[in-house]
Design an enzyme around this catalytic site. Structure first.
Site, short mmCIF file in Angstrom:
data_model
loop_
_atom_site.label_atom_id
_atom_site.label_comp_id
_atom_site.label_asym_id
_atom_site.label_seq_id
_atom_site.Cartn_x
_atom_site.Cartn_y
_atom_site.Cartn_z
N GLU B 173 0.87 -1.17 0.00
CA GLU B 173 0.00 0.00 0.00
C GLU B 173 0.91 1.22 0.00
OE1 GLU B 173 -3.56 0.37 0.54
OE2 GLU B 173 -3.81 -1.72 -0.04
N CYS B 208 -1.80 9.12 2.52
CA CYS B 208 -1.55 8.60 1.18
C CYS B 208 -2.64 9.00 0.19
CB CYS B 208 -1.42 7.09 1.21
SG CYS B 208 -2.71 6.30 2.16
#
Lengths: 490, 442
Positions: B173, B208
């Site tokens: 991720e 993110c």
């Protein structure tokens, strides 16, 4: 003319490869591979290729591996036709977005999972099923809307050439390319960034493929092998069961490419007391099935022939040969061979055999086979012939493998609904049927919101009351939320 | 295990660098993740029947989920509780043993997890290992059945190359530059609020999926800028560095990194709002840039901070090419009421996730896979996808001893080949013949 074919088995200069990759990126970037029409056209082209060039395909497989054309059809050509037809039928459904539930708090909003192609993919196939292992993933990659580079194994050069000569003529030559050459070409290909790489082959090369992929954060799928055991429980077996089992064990061992198959039965586990009867029926059936040596494939090359013969020549192993054992180095032919209890630390029992040698290992109780299998690395497939439901349950629950098949072998390969792939040492990533489509797709989350409802509590400046409201919201405690919002609850 | 994890939430919380809201948000998300797993676990664990088809008739086929074994979860510092525990929930739900390595850059949360987690779960199967680069490297050298890493793409590459040695599958991720395209056909005030919430409201841009940069038309830019400035004033007041609602930068390394992005020669004169910073507090005010050069560091690297470049184009469609010239991000956002534009955006922009008219909220929808593509990562999780990420789907085929198709065995004859062809093509007569054990003519 076939601009998609890189004719010849020679290695390519880095410049040409770079050009190949660039063309594929351009083809994908242009957008045409994404349309349903393009994908259907490629799949239909593939079906035409398999129909019109069937004779040439059989010839190539025969030259490379000595495969009888019935075996070639049963294991490769026929399966591919089935898969391509299945993909054509299901494509619309696979491409459709999946609507998903959105929590009330996000209202008004809709959410979907939309499959999109990953982009430009690279498929490395293997020499043992050179057509099948190239084109089955290709079907998935195309169905998913990608541009594809296919690198067949140089160890099956006639099939590699067949693919290079024909793919460009039946499919979109600038979006589907065949790249031939040796290991150095494979390495050069991996210097580029791909959107996905599928590798079928040995764990050793898989490690270097994955390490090279890591440099570009290229996702990979690895289809490896392992020692696929066959647990043979003869306890409740009738004579007919025994014969059927023997047929299927042979079909799972010697019939697919003379045992050179990742899902071929590697060795058999049977109770001591039943070993003689199993061996007897195997011997007699082998005689019937392979009266003509032409009906079993040969060993792919000198190196593998020598590897297999050294497994047999091992001084500790040779005495355990019960049947067969004769080898023809000139024709790369090894007779179907059965061994009884070779030492467990010999190479034949520690390495993947990948050949027509079948060790039979006896156990005291058939249940002991479970512990035996568990002690080995996870294989691509586990087979068990048994009518005992409790044993079947134990096999599924207590062992781990890519797949488990009861009362048959190898056939799971042809079932579209079942994901095909390994676990642990036998690899990761699955394909076949819809799974092929998904292997080469990115599932994009798409959420659409409206402007209607604005929850100011998500914005600063924050205070305790906003935090309280948030608490209720995250727990989907709408009732309490509404009350608090209206000031009726603290 | 999952119920115990939830109880963790109600324990007294230690000092964390983030705001109460962020903390509460993380805990709430973890709680809802846990509850979702608890609710669906039985269903997820059930084998699924699949059609076996006629080729192996009679037979039944199913796909049965099984744990991969022992998995490693390495998490990040920006949402240290959420990004550590959320994957662990998936790993546990799938029946694995787990080692969690929290980020050392969020040391308070790391020690909190190391201290509290073992008290609530089976500590012989779920362990927390603290430490920095040396410990993480030592962990990566072991053989795992899966590695789940959340962080940046540089370390993502390192994790994957360690995994390659043992043929370990990974979920990465990562991040990327999440673009926000703002069309003129929008409810501007709401859009500005949602952009601001996604940027500065989320850990000062250190997330993110935070909007990284904005693209809008030259003609619309002034209106957008005005709206953003108004919203920032509403949110953080005239002196944002003093606002308690503004998160600080995690450490001086990142503070200096962000300052360098701002101070770069060709960028510093593009600041149209903000620009203040306080090294003592490690705070940087929300800062807007207009048309920073595309080859500047702030436009080449993931910002991960409270700096928002606004890039202008002549026509809104030009934004697609701009976004596609960069690596695929974790999320891409479009604010527009124009359905055609939305459709084109969805089709032409590849990202982990795409959201229209909001930012970041897909994170909270357990039914959506959360993960990247290309440079932003591989694999996904949340909800069922978390369970799937840590599961092996084992194919099980149960054949009967009936239905012996002699046509499949050697010696091969023309007749057998004919039957085989018929069967593989789905020809009913051939299938009957095969089932009856015929071998055809010749």
């Amino acid at each position: 003319m076939s601009t998609g074919a890189m004719a010849g088995a020679g290695a390519e200069a880095g410049g040409e490869l770079g050009e190949t990759v660039r063309e594929l990126r351009e083809a994908y970037g242009g957008g045409r591979t994404r349309s349903l029409a393009w994908r259907q056209a490629q799949l239909r082209g593939l079906l035409r290729l398999l129909k019109e060039k069937e004779a040439e395909a059989f010839q190539a497989l025969h030259k490379d591996l000595g495969k009888h054309h019935a075996e070639a059809y049963r294991d490769e050509v026929g399966v591919l036709i089935k898969s391509a037809n299945g993909a054509l039928q299901q494509l619309g459904k696979w491409m459709a977005p999946d609507r998903v539930w959105v929590p009330l708090i996000a209202w008004p909003a809709t959410a979907q999972v939309v499959p999109e192609p990953v982009g430009v993919v690279l498929i490395f196939s293997c020499w043992n099923f050179p057509l099948g292992l190239s084109l089955e993933p290709l079907i998935g990659a195309i169905a998913a809307g990608n541009a594809v580079a296919l690198k067949p194994s140089e160890l099956s050069p006639c099939t590699a050439r067949f693919l290079a000569d024909n793919i460009g003529n039946y499919m979109d030559a600038s979006a589907v390319k065949v790249v031939n050459g040796g290991p150095e070409v494979g390495e050069q290909l991996m210097e580029h960034r791909w959107d996905k790489v599928l590798f079928t082959g040995s764990p050793r090369i898989a490690r270097s493929v994955m390490a090279a992929a890591a440099r570009h954060l290229t996702p990979v799928a690895l289809e490896l092998g392992g020692k696929c055991p066959c647990i043979f429980d003869a306890a409740a077996a009738s004579a007919r069961d025994l014969q059927v089992s023997a047929n299927r064990i042979i079909a799972g061992k010697w019939s697919p490419c003379a045992g050179q198959a990742c899902i071929a039965i590697d060795y058999v586990l049977v109770e001591e007391r039943f070993a003689p009867v199993l061996i007897k029926v195997l011997k007699s059936t082998l005689k019937r099935f392979f009266q003509d040596a032409d009906h079993m494939a040969r060993i792919v090359n000198q190196r593998h022939f020598e590897r297999l013969s050294s497994l047999l020549k091992d001084r500790a192993v040779a005495p355990s040969i019960l049947h067969g054992g004769s080898m023809d180095a000139k024709n790369l032919y090894i007779e179907p061979t059965i061994l009884l209890n070779p030492p467990l630390d010999s190479a034949i029992m520690t390495e993947e055999i990948f050949g027509p040698l079948l060790p039979i290992i006896t156990v005291k109780k058939i249940e002991d086979s479970i512990a035996f299998v568990k002690a080995m690395p996870k294989p691509l497939a586990i087979y068990a012939f048994t009518r005992d439901a409790a044993l079947r349950r134990r096999v599924v629950e207590e062992t781990s493998s890519g797949s488990v098949t009861f009362n048959d072998a190898v056939v799971q390969y042809a079932i579209d609904g079942l994901p095909f792939g390994g676990v642990g040492q036998s690899g990761f990533g699955q394909y076949h049927g819809r799974h092929s489509f998904e292997m080469f797709s990115h599932k994009k989350a798409v959420m659409k919101r409206g402007y209607l409802l604005e929850l100011t509590l998500r914005y600063p400046p924050w205070d305790e009351s906003k935090v309280t409201l948030m608490r209720y919201l995250y727990r989907f405690n709408y009732f309490a939320f509404v009350l608090a919002f209206l000031g009726l609850r603290r | 295990m999952l119920i115990s994890l939830m109880r963790l939430e109600t324990t007294r919380y230690g000092y964390i660098l983030l705001l109460v809201c962020d903390v509460m948000m993380q805990i709430s998300l973890v709680t809802s993740s846990c509850k979702f797993a608890l609710k669906n676990l039985k269903k997820w664990m059930q084998p699924k029947k699949v059609p076996a088809g006629v080729l192996t008739f009679p037979s039944t086929a199913r796909v049965t989920p099984e744990p991969l074994g022992i998995v490693l979860v390495v998490s990040a510092w920006n949402y240290p509780f959420l990004l550590a525990v959320d994957p662990v929930i998936g790993a546990i739900a799938a029946g694995n043993a787990v080692v969690l390595k929290p980020s050392e850059i969020a040391p308070a949360t790391s020690s909190l997890l190391a201290d509290l987690l073992p008290r609530y779960v089976d500590s012989s199967c779920i362990k927390v290992v603290e430490g920095g680069i040396a410990e993480t490297t030592a962990l990566l050298e072991q053989k795992w059945d899966k590695i789940f890493y959340t962080g940046n793409s540089k370390v993502g590459r390192i994790v994957m190359s360690f995994a390659a040695k043992h043929l370990t599958p990974v979920v990465l991720e990562l991040g990327g530059k999440c673009p926000v395209v703002v069309d003129s056909n929008v409810d501007l005030h709401v859009a500005a609020k949602r952009i601001a919430a996604g940027k500065w409201g989320c850990n000062s841009g250190q997330a993110c999926i935070s909007p990284d940069y904005v693209i809008t038309t030259k003609s619309f830019a002034p209106k957008l800028l005005d709206s953003l400035k108004k919203v920032l004033d509403e949110f953080y007041g005239k002196d944002p560095l003093r606002s308690e609602d503004l998160s600080r930068i995690v450490n001086s390394n990142h503070f200096n990194r962000l300052k360098a992005l701002m101070d770069e020669e060709m960028v510093s004169d593009k600041i149209v709002f903000g620009g203040q910073s306080d090294e003592q507090q490690l705070k940087i005010a929300p800062t807007l840039f207009l048309d920073a050069p595309l080859d500047s560091a702030i436009m080449k690297e993931e910002i991960f901070g409270p700096l928002l470049p606004i890039i202008t184009v002549d026509k809104i469609h030009e934004s697609f090419a701009l976004i596609n010239s960069m690596t695929k991000p974790l999320a891409a956002y479009l604010f527009s009421k124009d359905s055609k534009l939305k459709r084109q955006f969805e089709r032409n922009v590849s990202a982990g996730g795409v959201i229209f008219n909001d930012t970041g909220i897909h994170l909270t929808n357990q039914n959506l896979p959360f993960g990247g593509v290309g440079e932003s990562g591989m694999g996904a999780y949340h909800g069922t996808f978390s369970f799937d990420a840590f599961t092996h789907r084992k194919a099980v085929l149960d054949r009967s001893f009936l239905g012996e198709a002699k046509a499949r065995y050697p010696p091969y004859t023309r007749g057998k080949l004919k039957i085989l062809k018929g069967v593989l093509k789905g020809n009913p007569l051939a299938m009957v013949q095969a089932a009856l054990g015929c071998t055809g003519w010749a």
